[in-house]
Design a protein around this motif. Structure first.
Motif, PDB file in Angstrom:
ATOM      1  N   GLY A  30     -28.269   3.768  10.081  1.00 56.85           N
ATOM      2  CA  GLY A  30     -29.466   3.742  10.917  1.00 56.85           C
ATOM      3  C   GLY A  30     -29.961   5.151  11.132  1.00 56.85           C
ATOM      4  N   THR A  31     -30.109   5.896  10.052  1.00 54.37           N
ATOM      5  CA  THR A  31     -30.320   7.347  10.138  1.00 54.37           C
ATOM      6  C   THR A  31     -31.672   7.750  10.714  1.00 54.37           C
ATOM      7  N   GLY A  32     -32.685   6.888  10.614  1.00 53.48           N
ATOM      8  CA  GLY A  32     -34.009   7.281  11.117  1.00 53.48           C
ATOM      9  C   GLY A  32     -34.530   8.493  10.373  1.00 53.48           C
ATOM     10  N   ASP A  51     -30.620   3.536   5.992  1.00 53.03           N
ATOM     11  CA  ASP A  51     -31.572   2.926   6.926  1.00 53.03           C
ATOM     12  C   ASP A  51     -32.257   1.766   6.223  1.00 53.03           C
ATOM     13  N   SER A  53     -35.327   0.851   6.925  1.00 52.57           N
ATOM     14  CA  SER A  53     -36.758   1.145   6.881  1.00 52.57           C
ATOM     15  C   SER A  53     -37.101   2.068   5.714  1.00 52.57           C
ATOM     16  N   ASN A  77     -29.356  -2.611   4.587  1.00 50.86           N
ATOM     17  CA  ASN A  77     -29.035  -3.171   5.891  1.00 50.86           C
ATOM     18  C   ASN A  77     -27.622  -2.770   6.296  1.00 50.86           C
ATOM     19  N   LEU A  78     -27.512  -1.880   7.257  1.00 50.44           N
ATOM     20  CA  LEU A  78     -26.230  -1.407   7.772  1.00 50.44           C
ATOM     21  C   LEU A  78     -25.319  -0.922   6.638  1.00 50.44           C
ATOM     22  N   ALA A  92     -23.405   6.043  14.360  1.00 52.94           N
ATOM     23  CA  ALA A  92     -24.252   4.861  14.495  1.00 52.94           C
ATOM     24  C   ALA A  92     -25.116   4.960  15.745  1.00 52.94           C
ATOM     25  N   PRO A  94     -27.655   2.396  16.633  1.00 53.19           N
ATOM     26  CA  PRO A  94     -28.319   1.152  16.255  1.00 53.19           C
ATOM     27  C   PRO A  94     -29.345   0.711  17.286  1.00 53.19           C
ATOM     28  N   ARG A 111     -37.903  -2.849  14.955  1.00 55.54           N
ATOM     29  CA  ARG A 111     -36.549  -2.956  14.398  1.00 55.54           C
ATOM     30  C   ARG A 111     -35.679  -1.775  14.820  1.00 55.54           C
ATOM     31  N   ALA A 112     -36.316  -0.670  15.232  1.00 51.38           N
ATOM     32  CA  ALA A 112     -35.556   0.518  15.629  1.00 51.38           C
ATOM     33  C   ALA A 112     -34.960   0.386  17.024  1.00 51.38           C
ATOM     34  N   VAL A 122     -27.155  -6.039  16.562  1.00 54.28           N
ATOM     35  CA  VAL A 122     -26.583  -5.130  15.562  1.00 54.28           C
ATOM     36  C   VAL A 122     -25.237  -4.574  16.024  1.00 54.28           C
TER      37      VAL A 122
END
Length: 209
Positions: A30-32, A51, A53, A77-78, A92, A94, A111-112, A122
């Motif tokens: 979920g690095t953004g 991520d 996205s 996804n994860l 993480a 999440p 979703r974030a 999550v």
């Protein structure tokens, strides 16, 4: 894409407290924008970032390129893109905000942060899957809100055989998402009538050697 917030800063502080030997394998899930992945890479870690996205993946890759840091950024996804691998450190941040309409999966930017009616959509997956991603002596650092039951996270990680505890706490003013949900959260009993701040926590979990 969701810009780094107070939770990223809190998790970054926890990361700074961790001893990282050169070349250790780090996963940022979920690095953004990649802020945590870059922080680990600056300390000589071999970093993989994931991520779901597309925009986040592009941003993280661009930020790594600009910083001149060799971060591998994958979309998925994860833990799906790194199945079969193990890591010395898993980071993480999440989605963990309880959301109305939990029967609908979050879409777009939500979703974030949106994570089902109890905020654990999550988190529970991470508790179940992260222990298997850690090498002996490996560490998971996870940030979440007190609204999404940190005690349950700690208990789940301990049940999986990890040594787990809350190691950092910070209270912050409600952000824009929570401000729109105050009444709903109070109706659910997740906020008391006089609460005007959210508590963030970092949970550290270690796999025994």
């Amino acid at each position: 894409m969701y810009a780094p917030q107070e939770d990223t800063a809190l998790l970054s502080a926890a990361l700074a407290d961790e001893p990282l030997a050169p070349g250790v394998a780090v996963l940022d899930v979920g690095t953004g924008s990649g802020a945590l992945a870059l922080a680990a890479a600056r300390r000589g870690a071999r970093v993989t970032a994931v991520d779901v996205s597309r925009r986040a993946v592009c941003a993280a890759r661009l930020n790594a390129l600009r910083a001149g840091l060799p971060v591998r950024v994958l979309r998925g996804n994860l833990f799906e893109p790194v199945r079969g691998r193990s890591f010395d450190l898993v980071l993480a941040n999440p989605p963990y905000v309880p959301a109305p309409g939990a029967h609908r999966p979050p879409r777009g930017a939500a979703r974030a942060w949106d994570a089902g009616g109890d905020g654990r959509l999550v988190l529970d997956r991470i508790c179940h899957e992260a222990p298997g991603m850690l090498r002996p002596g490996g560490v998971l650092l996870l940030v979440q809100s007190a609204l999404s039951d940190p005690g349950r996270t700690v208990d789940c990680l301990r049940s999986a055989g990890l040594k787990a505890a809350v190691t950092q706490r910070r209270r912050i003013a409600f952000g824009p998402v929570l401000r729109t949900r105050v009444e709903w959260l109070r109706e659910r009993g997740l906020l008391s009538p006089d609460e005007s701040e959210e508590e963030l926590v970092v949970i550290r979990a270690e796999r025994p050697v």
